[in-house]
Design a protein around this motif. Structure first.
Motif, PDB file in Angstrom:
ATOM      1  N   LEU A 185      36.330  53.181  47.711  1.00  0.00           N
ATOM      2  CA  LEU A 185      36.279  51.733  47.908  1.00  0.00           C
ATOM      3  C   LEU A 185      37.433  51.260  48.778  1.00  0.00           C
ATOM      4  N   SER A 186      37.151  50.280  49.629  1.00  0.00           N
ATOM      5  CA  SER A 186      38.164  49.762  50.545  1.00  0.00           C
ATOM      6  C   SER A 186      39.170  48.893  49.789  1.00  0.00           C
ATOM      7  N   ARG A 187      40.354  48.793  50.349  1.00  0.00           N
ATOM      8  CA  ARG A 187      41.378  47.952  49.723  1.00  0.00           C
ATOM      9  C   ARG A 187      40.933  46.493  49.702  1.00  0.00           C
ATOM     10  N   ASN A 188      40.310  46.031  50.796  1.00  0.00           N
ATOM     11  CA  ASN A 188      39.851  44.640  50.834  1.00  0.00           C
ATOM     12  C   ASN A 188      38.896  44.342  49.688  1.00  0.00           C
ATOM     13  N   PHE A 189      37.996  45.276  49.414  1.00  0.00           N
ATOM     14  CA  PHE A 189      37.048  45.051  48.335  1.00  0.00           C
ATOM     15  C   PHE A 189      37.743  45.072  46.974  1.00  0.00           C
ATOM     16  N   MET A 190      38.698  45.990  46.771  1.00  0.00           N
ATOM     17  CA  MET A 190      39.409  46.029  45.505  1.00  0.00           C
ATOM     18  C   MET A 190      40.196  44.740  45.275  1.00  0.00           C
ATOM     19  N   GLU A 191      40.810  44.195  46.313  1.00  0.00           N
ATOM     20  CA  GLU A 191      41.508  42.924  46.177  1.00  0.00           C
ATOM     21  C   GLU A 191      40.530  41.796  45.863  1.00  0.00           C
ATOM     22  N   PHE A 192      39.342  41.849  46.456  1.00  0.00           N
ATOM     23  CA  PHE A 192      38.291  40.874  46.177  1.00  0.00           C
ATOM     24  C   PHE A 192      37.930  40.876  44.692  1.00  0.00           C
ATOM     25  N   CYS A 193      37.849  42.053  44.094  1.00  0.00           N
ATOM     26  CA  CYS A 193      37.513  42.160  42.672  1.00  0.00           C
ATOM     27  C   CYS A 193      38.677  41.745  41.777  1.00  0.00           C
ATOM     28  N   ILE A 194      39.902  42.037  42.196  1.00  0.00           N
ATOM     29  CA  ILE A 194      41.065  41.811  41.328  1.00  0.00           C
ATOM     30  C   ILE A 194      41.562  40.369  41.397  1.00  0.00           C
ATOM     31  N   TRP A 195      41.718  39.844  42.598  1.00  0.00           N
ATOM     32  CA  TRP A 195      42.276  38.495  42.735  1.00  0.00           C
ATOM     33  C   TRP A 195      41.290  37.428  42.265  1.00  0.00           C
ATOM     34  N   GLY A 196      39.990  37.683  42.375  1.00  0.00           N
ATOM     35  CA  GLY A 196      39.003  36.740  41.863  1.00  0.00           C
ATOM     36  C   GLY A 196      38.951  35.419  42.592  1.00  0.00           C
ATOM     37  N   VAL A 197      39.214  35.410  43.917  1.00  0.00           N
ATOM     38  CA  VAL A 197      39.121  34.158  44.676  1.00  0.00           C
ATOM     39  C   VAL A 197      37.671  33.696  44.788  1.00  0.00           C
ATOM     40  N   ASP A 198      36.734  34.610  44.587  1.00  0.00           N
ATOM     41  CA  ASP A 198      35.311  34.298  44.526  1.00  0.00           C
ATOM     42  C   ASP A 198      34.849  34.454  43.081  1.00  0.00           C
ATOM     43  N   ASN A 199      33.912  33.631  42.650  1.00  0.00           N
ATOM     44  CA  ASN A 199      33.453  33.693  41.266  1.00  0.00           C
ATOM     45  C   ASN A 199      32.639  34.940  40.951  1.00  0.00           C
ATOM     46  N   LEU A 200      32.034  35.560  41.969  1.00  0.00           N
ATOM     47  CA  LEU A 200      31.110  36.660  41.726  1.00  0.00           C
ATOM     48  C   LEU A 200      31.729  37.798  40.921  1.00  0.00           C
ATOM     49  N   PRO A 201      32.898  38.345  41.301  1.00  0.00           N
ATOM     50  CA  PRO A 201      33.452  39.445  40.495  1.00  0.00           C
ATOM     51  C   PRO A 201      33.705  39.048  39.048  1.00  0.00           C
ATOM     52  N   ARG A 202      34.136  37.793  38.805  1.00  0.00           N
ATOM     53  CA  ARG A 202      34.396  37.356  37.427  1.00  0.00           C
ATOM     54  C   ARG A 202      33.098  37.216  36.631  1.00  0.00           C
ATOM     55  N   ILE A 203      32.063  36.663  37.276  1.00  0.00           N
ATOM     56  CA  ILE A 203      30.782  36.510  36.592  1.00  0.00           C
ATOM     57  C   ILE A 203      30.224  37.870  36.185  1.00  0.00           C
ATOM     58  N   LEU A 204      30.260  38.816  37.117  1.00  0.00           N
ATOM     59  CA  LEU A 204      29.724  40.146  36.822  1.00  0.00           C
ATOM     60  C   LEU A 204      30.626  40.901  35.849  1.00  0.00           C
ATOM     61  N   LEU A 205      31.917  40.627  35.893  1.00  0.00           N
ATOM     62  CA  LEU A 205      32.822  41.244  34.916  1.00  0.00           C
ATOM     63  C   LEU A 205      32.464  40.787  33.514  1.00  0.00           C
ATOM     64  N   MET A 206      32.119  39.519  33.377  1.00  0.00           N
ATOM     65  CA  MET A 206      31.694  39.008  32.070  1.00  0.00           C
ATOM     66  C   MET A 206      30.379  39.656  31.640  1.00  0.00           C
ATOM     67  N   TYR A 207      29.443  39.772  32.564  1.00  0.00           N
ATOM     68  CA  TYR A 207      28.148  40.342  32.208  1.00  0.00           C
ATOM     69  C   TYR A 207      28.279  41.797  31.779  1.00  0.00           C
ATOM     70  N   PHE A 208      29.044  42.584  32.546  1.00  0.00           N
ATOM     71  CA  PHE A 208      29.133  44.019  32.267  1.00  0.00           C
ATOM     72  C   PHE A 208      30.168  44.359  31.192  1.00  0.00           C
ATOM     73  N   SER A 209      30.938  43.369  30.722  1.00  0.00           N
ATOM     74  CA  SER A 209      31.983  43.673  29.738  1.00  0.00           C
ATOM     75  C   SER A 209      31.401  44.118  28.403  1.00  0.00           C
ATOM     76  N   ASN A 210      30.131  43.846  28.153  1.00  0.00           N
ATOM     77  CA  ASN A 210      29.503  44.291  26.911  1.00  0.00           C
ATOM     78  C   ASN A 210      28.254  45.123  27.188  1.00  0.00           C
ATOM     79  N   THR A 211      28.316  45.895  28.284  1.00  0.00           N
ATOM     80  CA  THR A 211      27.187  46.712  28.706  1.00  0.00           C
ATOM     81  C   THR A 211      27.576  48.185  28.697  1.00  0.00           C
TER      82      THR A 211
END
Length: 433
Positions: free
Chosen positions: A272-298
């Motif tokens: 995975l690229s660094r840009n993508f990892m920062e996208f998932c970690i910093w959470g400036v977009d709601n998408l990674p957080r929404i999916l993190l919530m969905y998959f947290s109990n999967t």
């Protein structure tokens, strides 16, 4: 990784790889009864990430200048292509469990390069003495001490293979590596049963010709049997909020599949690229957080989270290569990877993969890879262009410029595999479909 054919291999130049890659890349709400489980798991993940990013950095002395020369007088020049782009850097997470400290060190030696960054992790099932001994070995090694690019996690994370805690652990480790260095370009997570099939000079040489936003991820929108066994079941992963191991809890309810985004599944390994990892970690977009919530109990969320985030993001869904560059053989009867053996060696090498999994501890195949592929002696790092010592001794105790690469035949195998991925006419048709 698919087994290759037996046709005579055709080599491609790095310029063709550079041309192909640049041309291709230019241009629900949960039920109330489940809400508590989801919120607890989500905040546990976010708390871990916030603690890792806010903790003070340790002070380090500067790396040895002969590995990273700033003056021309320190630089050792080889006969290499003056038009070649500068080499990239890879951030490696190498993780294991109880009894894996020796395997982690061997994997570190086999995949080491001064330009890269390494984070070693032994999970809580390993005694703390193993973690301390691992840190002592790293601190006493003259190469690691000079480059100062190998770190050991002192406070380990739980990561249940069948739960969602591996996602939290992976994001936590990536956030630490981001805090440790701003100079790496790709993130690779290796388990103790993995091993490289090319030298780091081979891998860095090929990656230097590719756009740094490319992500190598096996992915598919075909869910099939995983819908009932991997996506609809609801679990509570104790690795997210408990300090000791306990049984995983399965709820009796089943969740509905989301309609706001498409679910994708894949493998637990990816580059995975660094840009993508920062996208998932910093959470400036709601998408990674929404999916993190969905998959947290999967169950088994690590193989689903990153492919789903990538393919539902307009920023990243065109950067995905549907191949993770890992050689592995899936055992459908056991629903797991099959251990590799000597009969797999030739196919494994011809595949052009960068890594392979899974190997048994001290498997003779590892010695064969060291001898025939990595040119690595026991207990020593795999040599590269930065090693200037005489052959037959510990050649890497004498250092040259770490940015000098001397790729071998492994780079040709890897280049051929990537060029075929980009030029066989199915690249776009297999991308996030």
């Amino acid at each position: 990784m698919q087994n290759p054919g037996t046709t005579q291999p055709q080599w491609y130049s790095s310029s063709s790889l550079s041309f192909l890659s640049s041309a291709l890349f230019r241009d629900p709400k949960p039920k109330p009864i489940l809400y508590t489980f989801l919120i607890i798991s989500l905040f546990s993940i976010l708390l871990v990430l916030s603690l890792s990013s806010s903790s003070p950095s340790q002070t380090h002395t500067r790396p040895d200048p002969f590995l990273y020369p700033t003056h021309q007088t320190h630089r050792i020049i080889y006969d290499q292509d003056k038009t070649a782009p500068p080499p990239p850097s890879i951030a490696y997470l190498i993780s294991g469990s109880k009894g894996d400290s020796g395997r982690i060190l061997r994997l570190l030696f086999a995949s080491y390069h001064p330009l890269n960054h390494y984070l070693l992790h032994l999970d809580p099932s390993a005694p703390h003495s193993d973690r301390e001994n691992l840190a002592l070995v790293v601190q006493s090694n003259p190469i690691f001490k000079a480059a100062q690019n190998v770190h050991v996690m002192g406070k380990p994370d739980f990561a249940y293979a069948k739960g969602s805690s591996p996602v939290s652990f992976t994001l936590h480790a990536a956030s630490i590596l981001i805090r440790l260095s701003i100079n790496w370009d790709w993130f690779v997570s290796l388990t103790a049963d993995s091993y490289p099939l090319v030298t780091q000079d081979d891998l860095l040489h090929i990656l230097s010709f590719l756009p740094k936003d490319m992500n190598f991820v096996n992915h598919s929108s075909y869910i099939g049997w995983k819908e009932l066994r991997k996506l609809k079941p609801i679990i509570v992963d104790p690795g997210l909020y408990l300090s000791e191991g306990t049984e995983m809890f399965y709820a009796t309810q089943k969740r509905e599949l989301p309609s706001a985004y498409h679910l994708f599944t894949g493998s637990s390994f990816s580059i995975l690229s660094r840009n993508f990892m920062e996208f998932c970690i910093w959470g400036v977009d709601n998408l990674p957080r929404i999916l993190l919530m969905y998959f947290s109990n999967t169950p088994s969320s690590l193989s689903n989270y990153f492919p789903t985030v990538l393919c539902n993001s307009r920023q990243f869904n065109k950067t995905v290569i549907n191949q993770d560059l890992l050689y592995a053989i899936y055992d459908g009867h056991r629903n797991d990877l099959r251990a590799l053996n000597s009969t797999d060696f030739d196919d494994m090498i011809r595949s052009g993969a960068a890594f392979a999994r899974k190997f048994q501890p001290d498997d003779p195949m590892l010695d064969l890879i060291d001898q025939k592929v990595l040119d690595r002696s026991p207990g020593l790092v795999a040599p590269g262009g930065w090693c200037l010592g005489e052959p037959g001794n510990n050649t890497c105790l004498t250092w040259g410029d770490a940015s000098i690469l001397r790729p071998g035949v492994g780079s040709q195998r890897l280049e051929k595999a990537i060029v075929e991925l980009l030029s066989n006419g199915t690249f776009r048709s297999r991308q996030c479909i």
